[in-house]
Design a protein around this motif. Structure first.
Motif, PDB file in Angstrom:
ATOM      1  N   ASP A 151     -10.707   3.575  14.994  1.00  0.00           N
ATOM      2  CA  ASP A 151     -10.094   3.820  13.696  1.00  0.00           C
ATOM      3  C   ASP A 151      -8.704   3.222  13.777  1.00  0.00           C
ATOM      4  O   ASP A 151      -7.954   3.502  14.731  1.00  0.00           O
ATOM      5  CB  ASP A 151      -9.990   5.314  13.389  1.00  0.00           C
ATOM      6  CG  ASP A 151     -11.327   5.952  13.065  1.00  0.00           C
ATOM      7  OD1 ASP A 151     -12.305   5.209  12.812  1.00  0.00           O
ATOM      8  OD2 ASP A 151     -11.404   7.197  13.079  1.00  0.00           O
ATOM      9  N   ILE A 152      -8.366   2.379  12.804  1.00  0.00           N
ATOM     10  CA  ILE A 152      -7.058   1.737  12.802  1.00  0.00           C
ATOM     11  C   ILE A 152      -6.365   1.963  11.464  1.00  0.00           C
ATOM     12  O   ILE A 152      -7.016   2.208  10.453  1.00  0.00           O
ATOM     13  CB  ILE A 152      -7.143   0.222  13.099  1.00  0.00           C
ATOM     14  CG1 ILE A 152      -7.933  -0.523  12.019  1.00  0.00           C
ATOM     15  CG2 ILE A 152      -7.718  -0.022  14.491  1.00  0.00           C
ATOM     16  CD1 ILE A 152      -7.873  -2.049  12.135  1.00  0.00           C
ATOM     17  N   LYS A 153      -5.043   1.894  11.516  1.00  0.00           N
ATOM     18  CA  LYS A 153      -4.236   1.904  10.298  1.00  0.00           C
ATOM     19  C   LYS A 153      -3.660   0.507  10.148  1.00  0.00           C
ATOM     20  O   LYS A 153      -3.110  -0.056  11.103  1.00  0.00           O
ATOM     21  CB  LYS A 153      -3.104   2.923  10.388  1.00  0.00           C
ATOM     22  CG  LYS A 153      -2.225   2.936   9.133  1.00  0.00           C
ATOM     23  CD  LYS A 153      -1.243   4.084   9.112  1.00  0.00           C
ATOM     24  CE  LYS A 153      -0.099   3.836  10.036  1.00  0.00           C
ATOM     25  NZ  LYS A 153       0.976   4.840   9.922  1.00  0.00           N
ATOM     26  N   VAL A 154      -3.819  -0.060   8.963  1.00  0.00           N
ATOM     27  CA  VAL A 154      -3.305  -1.396   8.650  1.00  0.00           C
ATOM     28  C   VAL A 154      -2.215  -1.236   7.602  1.00  0.00           C
ATOM     29  O   VAL A 154      -2.421  -0.569   6.581  1.00  0.00           O
ATOM     30  CB  VAL A 154      -4.434  -2.305   8.105  1.00  0.00           C
ATOM     31  CG1 VAL A 154      -3.882  -3.641   7.639  1.00  0.00           C
ATOM     32  CG2 VAL A 154      -5.516  -2.499   9.156  1.00  0.00           C
ATOM     33  N   SER A 155      -1.055  -1.827   7.862  1.00  0.00           N
ATOM     34  CA  SER A 155       0.045  -1.834   6.897  1.00  0.00           C
ATOM     35  C   SER A 155       0.431  -3.272   6.627  1.00  0.00           C
ATOM     36  O   SER A 155       0.684  -4.040   7.557  1.00  0.00           O
ATOM     37  CB  SER A 155       1.249  -1.066   7.436  1.00  0.00           C
ATOM     38  OG  SER A 155       0.905   0.274   7.708  1.00  0.00           O
ATOM     39  N   ASN A 156       0.455  -3.637   5.359  1.00  0.00           N
ATOM     40  CA  ASN A 156       0.841  -4.980   4.937  1.00  0.00           C
ATOM     41  C   ASN A 156       2.032  -4.853   3.992  1.00  0.00           C
ATOM     42  O   ASN A 156       1.951  -4.150   2.981  1.00  0.00           O
ATOM     43  CB  ASN A 156      -0.311  -5.665   4.191  1.00  0.00           C
ATOM     44  CG  ASN A 156      -1.566  -5.735   5.030  1.00  0.00           C
ATOM     45  OD1 ASN A 156      -1.544  -6.208   6.145  1.00  0.00           O
ATOM     46  ND2 ASN A 156      -2.675  -5.250   4.488  1.00  0.00           N
ATOM     47  N   SER A 157       3.140  -5.509   4.322  1.00  0.00           N
ATOM     48  CA  SER A 157       4.342  -5.497   3.483  1.00  0.00           C
ATOM     49  C   SER A 157       4.689  -6.927   3.133  1.00  0.00           C
ATOM     50  O   SER A 157       4.812  -7.777   4.023  1.00  0.00           O
ATOM     51  CB  SER A 157       5.508  -4.846   4.226  1.00  0.00           C
ATOM     52  OG  SER A 157       5.181  -3.519   4.585  1.00  0.00           O
ATOM     53  N   TYR A 158       4.860  -7.185   1.843  1.00  0.00           N
ATOM     54  CA  TYR A 158       5.076  -8.558   1.375  1.00  0.00           C
ATOM     55  C   TYR A 158       6.490  -8.757   0.843  1.00  0.00           C
ATOM     56  O   TYR A 158       7.166  -7.801   0.439  1.00  0.00           O
ATOM     57  CB  TYR A 158       4.047  -8.904   0.295  1.00  0.00           C
ATOM     58  CG  TYR A 158       2.655  -8.964   0.866  1.00  0.00           C
ATOM     59  CD1 TYR A 158       2.207 -10.109   1.517  1.00  0.00           C
ATOM     60  CD2 TYR A 158       1.802  -7.871   0.789  1.00  0.00           C
ATOM     61  CE1 TYR A 158       0.934 -10.161   2.066  1.00  0.00           C
ATOM     62  CE2 TYR A 158       0.526  -7.916   1.327  1.00  0.00           C
ATOM     63  CZ  TYR A 158       0.098  -9.065   1.969  1.00  0.00           C
ATOM     64  OH  TYR A 158      -1.154  -9.113   2.517  1.00  0.00           O
ATOM     65  N   ALA A 159       6.916 -10.010   0.838  1.00  0.00           N
ATOM     66  CA  ALA A 159       8.248 -10.380   0.361  1.00  0.00           C
ATOM     67  C   ALA A 159       8.437 -10.011  -1.110  1.00  0.00           C
ATOM     68  O   ALA A 159       9.573  -9.908  -1.579  1.00  0.00           O
ATOM     69  CB  ALA A 159       8.480 -11.874   0.578  1.00  0.00           C
ATOM     70  N   THR A 160       7.378  -9.782  -1.833  1.00  0.00           N
ATOM     71  CA  THR A 160       7.456  -9.372  -3.244  1.00  0.00           C
ATOM     72  C   THR A 160       7.906  -7.919  -3.375  1.00  0.00           C
ATOM     73  O   THR A 160       8.173  -7.454  -4.480  1.00  0.00           O
ATOM     74  CB  THR A 160       6.076  -9.508  -3.915  1.00  0.00           C
ATOM     75  OG1 THR A 160       5.154  -8.654  -3.215  1.00  0.00           O
ATOM     76  CG2 THR A 160       5.593 -10.943  -3.910  1.00  0.00           C
ATOM     77  N   GLY A 161       7.961  -7.194  -2.241  1.00  0.00           N
ATOM     78  CA  GLY A 161       8.307  -5.779  -2.250  1.00  0.00           C
ATOM     79  C   GLY A 161       7.095  -4.870  -2.253  1.00  0.00           C
ATOM     80  O   GLY A 161       7.218  -3.653  -2.112  1.00  0.00           O
ATOM     81  N   GLU A 162       5.930  -5.440  -2.392  1.00  0.00           N
ATOM     82  CA  GLU A 162       4.706  -4.644  -2.398  1.00  0.00           C
ATOM     83  C   GLU A 162       4.278  -4.299  -0.970  1.00  0.00           C
ATOM     84  O   GLU A 162       4.415  -5.119  -0.063  1.00  0.00           O
ATOM     85  CB  GLU A 162       3.591  -5.404  -3.100  1.00  0.00           C
ATOM     86  CG  GLU A 162       3.873  -5.648  -4.576  1.00  0.00           C
ATOM     87  CD  GLU A 162       2.820  -6.521  -5.202  1.00  0.00           C
ATOM     88  OE1 GLU A 162       1.957  -5.964  -5.905  1.00  0.00           O
ATOM     89  OE2 GLU A 162       2.854  -7.740  -4.961  1.00  0.00           O
ATOM     90  N   SER A 163       3.765  -3.091  -0.796  1.00  0.00           N
ATOM     91  CA  SER A 163       3.266  -2.627   0.503  1.00  0.00           C
ATOM     92  C   SER A 163       1.910  -1.966   0.296  1.00  0.00           C
ATOM     93  O   SER A 163       1.682  -1.315  -0.717  1.00  0.00           O
ATOM     94  CB  SER A 163       4.202  -1.606   1.130  1.00  0.00           C
ATOM     95  OG  SER A 163       5.473  -2.099   1.285  1.00  0.00           O
TER      96      SER A 163
END
Length: 145
Positions: A67-79
């Motif tokens: 089981d993994i947690k994935v976090s994606n944060s973008y330069a647009t400010g969206e996470s």
């Protein structure tokens, strides 16, 4: 060539080495090899026997469910954050876990084609692993691109 997976010690202090050799004929199972320094009779205290059992499990396992947690944060400010269950190639004890994560876990990051050209930071964390792979729990890796 077979490579040492890892080792533990007998009560006499002799090292026990568990190794895996994938150099077998096509269609045959890999070989799991158990060696000792001095050809000792193997007698273990319960914690050491459990450690050896886990060495054997890790050496004989090809795929591990995590089981993994994935976090994606973008330069647009969206996470975006999500958890998922994935099957990954089982890392050998001598594997560089950052390299392993890049190959096995990072393919599960990203939010799709609409973010393909947006700079982002991608993080993965192992939340659950089978007992023999419990050393992976809480392992984190990140990448930017």
């Amino acid at each position: 060539m077979s490579t040492p997976i890892t080792s533990t010690a007998t009560r006499s202090g002799s090292r026990v080495i568990v190794s895996r050799d994938d150099r077998v004929l096509p269609g045959h199972e890999p070989l799991i090899i158990v060696l000792t320094d001095n050809c000792d009779v193997l007698t273990f205290a319960p914690p050491t026997a459990a450690a050896l059992g886990n060495l054997l499990i890790r050496a004989s396992t090809d795929v591990v469910e995590l089981d993994i947690k994935v976090s994606n944060s973008y330069a647009t400010g969206e996470s975006f954050t999500r958890t998922m269950t994935v099957d990954a190639a089982a890392p050998r004890d001598d594997a560089d876990l950052d390299d392993w994560a890049y190959e096995q876990l990072f393919p599960h990051t990203g939010e799709g084609p609409q973010y393909a050209t947006v700079e982002g930071v991608y993080e993965v964390e192992v939340l659950r692993a089978p007992d023999a792979f419990s050393h992976l729990v809480s392992f984190r890796a990140s990448s930017a691109g």
